[in-house]
Each structure stands twice: as C-alpha cells, then as structure tokens.
Scaffold this active site. Structure first.
Site, PDB file in Angstrom:
ATOM      1  N   LYS A  18      -4.383   1.781  -2.266  1.00 59.76           N
ATOM      2  CA  LYS A  18      -3.144   2.361  -1.342  1.00 59.76           C
ATOM      3  C   LYS A  18      -2.085   1.854  -1.971  1.00 59.76           C
ATOM      4  O   LYS A  18      -1.934   1.277  -2.749  1.00 59.76           O
ATOM      5  CB  LYS A  18      -3.166   1.680   0.396  1.00 59.76           C
ATOM      6  CG  LYS A  18      -4.507   2.735   0.610  1.00 59.76           C
ATOM      7  CD  LYS A  18      -4.366   1.733   2.400  1.00 59.76           C
ATOM      8  CE  LYS A  18      -5.464   2.383   2.932  1.00 59.76           C
ATOM      9  NZ  LYS A  18      -5.633   2.167   4.362  1.00 59.76           N
TER      10      LYS A  18
ATOM     11  N   ARG B 136     -13.382  -1.009   3.033  1.00 60.37           N
ATOM     12  CA  ARG B 136     -14.002   0.424   2.705  1.00 60.37           C
ATOM     13  C   ARG B 136     -12.938   0.611   1.386  1.00 60.37           C
ATOM     14  O   ARG B 136     -11.803   0.314   1.729  1.00 60.37           O
ATOM     15  CB  ARG B 136     -13.033   1.026   3.907  1.00 60.37           C
ATOM     16  CG  ARG B 136     -12.906   2.943   4.330  1.00 60.37           C
ATOM     17  CD  ARG B 136     -11.854   2.726   5.093  1.00 60.37           C
ATOM     18  NE  ARG B 136     -12.270   4.458   5.443  1.00 60.37           N
ATOM     19  CZ  ARG B 136     -11.245   5.063   4.926  1.00 60.37           C
ATOM     20  NH1 ARG B 136     -10.585   4.421   3.757  1.00 60.37           N
ATOM     21  NH2 ARG B 136     -11.367   6.389   5.143  1.00 60.37           N
TER      22      ARG B 136
END
Ligand code: HH2
Length: 289
Positions: free
Chosen positions: A227, A262
């Site tokens: 991210k 995740r």
C-alpha cells in the site's frame, strides 16, 4: 478439502488462538484497475491459476474481489462484479477456502451460493442496507473493515481528533450492527482499514497501536500489502518496489496482534509472519508464562 462447516470452524479456532501462527489471506483481484494486481488476473483462467498458486504457497483463505476500492475508484455495477468473480469462486471453492471481497449483498450472496465461506466488506456492512440481514441469515465468516465515506471520497474524511478512539468506536458500531442482525460473534473479524480514510501517518499510528483494536475481542485482519503508506515511508511510487516494505509492516502487525494478514505475496509473507509470530510469542527461560 474438508466440509465448509469444518473449514469455517478450523479458521475460527486458528484465528482465535494467539499461540498459533497467524493466517494468510491471499489477495485475488479479478479487476482491470486494482492498484497492484489490476489487469493481471482479469480473465477467469489467469485468476483461477493465481488462486491455486496462492493456495499452494500456503494461503489459508483466498479473497476474491471484482471491484477496486483504491482511493478515488468508481463503483462497478453489481452485475459486472458478479460476472467477474463468480466463475473464479466456483473454480476455487473445492481447493481452498474462499472469501468474497465486496460491499454488495447481491454479490456476496452469489459467492456464498457458489461455496465461499467468508464475506469481506470494506464498508463494514454499511454500504448496502441488505448486507447485515444477509449475514444474519447465512451466517458466514465476515470481516468488518473500518472506512469512512466511499472509496471515491474517503480521503476527504481522513480527519480525526482522536484516531484510536474514533476508529475503535466506529468499528464497535459495525460489530453491533452485524451481531444485532444475527451474525454469531465467533464469525466476526475486524480490520482497521489501512489506507481507507487515513493519511499515511495515520496508517502508521494505527498499525503501531493495533493492541487498542485487539481489545475489542475479535481477531484482527490487517491489509498492508504494497500500500501507498509504505511508498511514502520509502519514497517508492511503484507498488512493485514495496515487497520488503510490506514485510516490515506485516512483521510489526503480527507483533501487535494481527491474526489474519491480507497479502499479495503469500509465500514470502507466510515466512515473515511465522518468524514475527515466533519472536513475538517467545519467552525468556525461567520467566513466568
Ligand atoms: N484492502 C483492499 C481491499 N480490500 N479488505 C480488507 N479486509 N482489508 C484491507 O486492508 C483491504 C481489503 C485494497 O487493496 P487491494 O485489494 O490490493 O487493491 P484494490 O482495492 O485496488 O483492488
């Protein structure tokens, strides 16, 4: 693979036991535009092959999504989302536990009918008024993630006077919605929503204080993989360059109590998570447990 109810029970037990290594949820975006894997697995065959490869690499769950939720992304019609995910879910469910990453009850229900055992909703069951009732009726495993607004406008909502207190209160409200609708508490997972309605510094602070959310009493799912906050720290624009940065964030999340990671890179992050967990649970000889 074992029967769905046995798989569900095994996931609940593993996630609830902090003495066991955390679980790995492999990310499978059947989308043209996801921020990292967009377009790579947009056709069914490539997506199924990727899902099986992640299972082989040690994914405990594969999270199939048909709509990107990156900042400023536009919603996708439900019919398109169903068309993207359904053939992939159908092909994977007999080989690996499948989660459906959607904000839409219709998509979630189609995936559950096809054999998925978990609903992962980035809106925390708030985007679709039919989602809580679906969870109450079907009782899948379910992830309530923290977000404000929608992926399109969420960054305008990244204002907090008390980041930890507000995220905790808002997640508790999501939890109550699901439980009131009839979802068994044991089936509920919470997620701080790294990257959703948070600045990169807020993401870092939240990760560093995950223990505050652990105190809500449900296993935490944490999604840091590649991210942009990692890019901000390292000065790396390209998500392709963020593997080691992801490893740093995954290790820290595990040490702070995350129970499900995740990730895009299952084999690599499985090792990272297991070592981080071994260190975080090690006790010096002679000390009380
Ligand atoms: N992050 C993304 C999507 N779904 N679900 C949970 N529970 N937690 C997360 O942090 C999370 C999530 C965004 O990442 P990705 O799926 O890789 O990208 P995109 O939204 O562009 O498809």
């Amino acid at each position: 693979m074992s029967a769905p109810q046995d798989t569900t029970r095994a996931i609940i037990e593993a996630a609830a036991d902090p003495a066991r290594p955390p679980l790995l949820m492999g990310i499978l975006n059947v989308t043209p535009d996801s921020f990292y894997d967009g377009g790579r697995y947009a056709d069914t065959e490539a997506a199924v092959a990727r899902g099986l490869a992640m299972a082989e690499a040690g994914a405990d769950i594969v999270d199939v999504g048909g709509e990107s939720t990156r900042p400023c992304s536009k919603p996708v019609p439900e019919s398109v989302e169903v068309e993207r995910v359904l053939p992939v879910v159908l092909a994977l469910v007999h080989r690996v536990p499948v989660s459906i990453d959607t904000r839409h009850a219709r998509v979630a229900e189609a995936a559950l009918d096809a054999g998925a055992i978990m609903v992962n909703d980035v809106s925390g069951f708030a985007a679709d008024p039919n989602m809580p009732a679906l969870l109450g009726r079907r009782k899948p495993l379910a992830v309530a993630m923290h977000m404000r607004g929608t992926p399109e406008d969420m960054m305008a909502h990244a204002r907090y006077e008390d980041l930890l207190g507000e995220v905790t209160r808002e997640l508790r409200a999501r939890m109550e919605t699901a439980l009131t609708a009839g979802l068994p508490e044991a089936h509920l997972f919470l997620d701080p929503g790294i990257g959703f309605a948070k600045t990169w510094r807020q993401n870092l602070a939240l990760l560093n204080h995950l223990d505050v959310l652990v105190a809500l009493g449900r296993p935490l799912v944490v999604g840091v993989s590649r991210k942009s906050f990692i890019g901000q720290v390292l000065g790396l624009q390209n998500p392709n360059d963020r593997l080691f940065g992801t490893a740093g964030a995954v290790a820290l999340a595990v040490a702070r109590g995350a129970r499900v990671l995740r990730v895009h890179d299952v084999a690599e992050m499985r090792d990272v998570a297991r070592v981080a967990h071994a260190v975080a649970t090690a006790r010096p000889e002679g000390a009380a447990p």
